[in-house]
Write an enzyme that holds these catalytic residues in place. Sequence first.
Site, short mmCIF file in Angstrom:
data_model
loop_
_atom_site.label_atom_id
_atom_site.label_comp_id
_atom_site.label_asym_id
_atom_site.label_seq_id
_atom_site.Cartn_x
_atom_site.Cartn_y
_atom_site.Cartn_z
N GLY A 10 0.83 -1.20 0.00
CA GLY A 10 0.00 0.00 0.00
C GLY A 10 0.86 1.25 0.00
CB THR A 36 -6.37 -0.05 -7.55
OG1 THR A 36 -6.33 0.78 -6.38
CG2 THR A 36 -7.12 -1.33 -7.24
CG ASN A 88 0.22 1.48 4.68
OD1 ASN A 88 -0.24 2.06 5.66
ND2 ASN A 88 -0.07 1.87 3.43
CE1 TYR A 153 -9.54 -0.31 8.61
CE2 TYR A 153 -10.07 0.64 10.75
CZ TYR A 153 -9.24 0.54 9.66
OH TYR A 153 -8.10 1.30 9.60
CB SER A 154 -12.85 -2.45 15.05
OG SER A 154 -13.26 -1.13 14.77
CB ILE A 186 -3.99 9.66 9.22
CG1 ILE A 186 -3.52 9.00 10.51
CG2 ILE A 186 -2.80 10.23 8.44
CD1 ILE A 186 -2.82 9.92 11.50
#
Length: 243
Positions: A10, A36, A88, A153-154, A186
Amino acid sequence: MRRRVAFVSGGAKGIGEAIVRKLAACGFSVAVGYNTSASRAESLALELQRGGVNAIATELDVSDPRSIEKAANSAKKYFGFVDTLVCNAGISLVKPFSDCSVEEINRVIAVNLTGTMLLCKEFAGDMTSEGFGRIVNVSSCWGVRGASCEVAYSASKAGVIGFTKSLNAELARSGVLVNAVAPGFINTDMNAHLTAEEVAAFTDGVSVNRVGQPSEVADLVEFLTRENLYVAGETISVDGGLL
């Protein structure tokens, strides 16, 4: 002095790009892993090459074990020994858990957790054979705290934390130190969809009362890649002091 080589998944944009730039500035050769964002990765690698950095762009889908193996082999063939890995690459999923499909849940786990594990598996063997390595996995503040409407996700990012601790326990005595960073809010493309009101609501709960920058995560990642390091198996938050 050891010749340092890093593979960053990433690595074409956001936090990953900042990590690539930071490591390159610190003397690393760098493989920019991308899925991508081919043009951005190739442009970044070319820019670094023009600045005297040994850099390549490497296509990588961390949800595909064959793609991971191919990308790792490509980097090893080009650079030789890759002593540093930064995992990442990741995706988000924001919706009530009851509305998440099995396919969506599996996809998040495949990219964020399983992809991290398989990337580490590809590179860790060479690191232990050489007696040196640094692995930094990118988790999330929500992996530490949990988040409503980001349950899958968590959970995937919490898994990264457990994996990091366990892998370090297995590898550290071979000279391979494994740590994680847990970014908060971020300023990246992942958060670009949020409204100004939503951003303000989040920063109200941050002690420094602002959004973080990718470079601030990259600074910590770079620290965790250093040769003289007495930090191992830890997850360090970069979240501005979430309240």
